[in-house]
Motif scaffolding. Structure first.
Motif: not given
Length: 127
Positions: A103-120
């Motif tokens: 919803a924040a504008g990232h595309e599904p194929d963009e890749g996901y953030p580092e696992e530890m940053s998920w809380k943010l």
């Protein structure tokens, strides 16, 4: 006695036993719901944020429990199917259903953030 076949009791058998003993000792009635009902009854993260903002110790505890549970679900979603809460809860499912990453504008194929940053990006939104 705590039913250790119930998923929520598996996470902390000792805590579940103490909780059930407390409920019985104080004659507090409770209801148990099936996995199907529990899985299909969404509880919005906004509820936990509201409880946290109440400044009541129980509200703060429930918010931290929710964040901790989400962390466990996310880590499991990144792993093998056998370790997931439900087989369909892959990393992509978690990102789409439990975060605002897309919803924040990232595309599904963009890749996901580092696992530890998920809380943010679960609790505070994605910048």
């Amino acid at each position: 006695m705590a039913d250790l076949a119930a998923q929520n009791n598996k996470f902390d058998p000792e805590g579940a036993a103490k909780f059930h003993e407390f409920m019985q000792k104080n004659q507090i009635e409770s209801a148990a719901w099936s996995k199907v009902v529990a899985t299909n009854t969404p509880i919005s993260e906004n509820l936990f944020k509201m409880l946290d903002s109440s400044q009541h110790c129980l509200g703060r505890y429930l918010r931290q429990a929710q964040l901790s549970q989400d962390q466990n679900f996310y880590e499991a979603s990144c792993g093998p199917k056998s370790g997931r809460f439900a087989p369909y809860m892959r990393q992509e499912w978690f990102i789409a259903n439990k975060t605002n990453w897309l919803a924040a504008g990232h595309e599904p194929d963009e890749g996901y953030p580092e696992e530890m940053s998920w809380k943010l990006w679960i609790s505070q939104g994605v910048p």
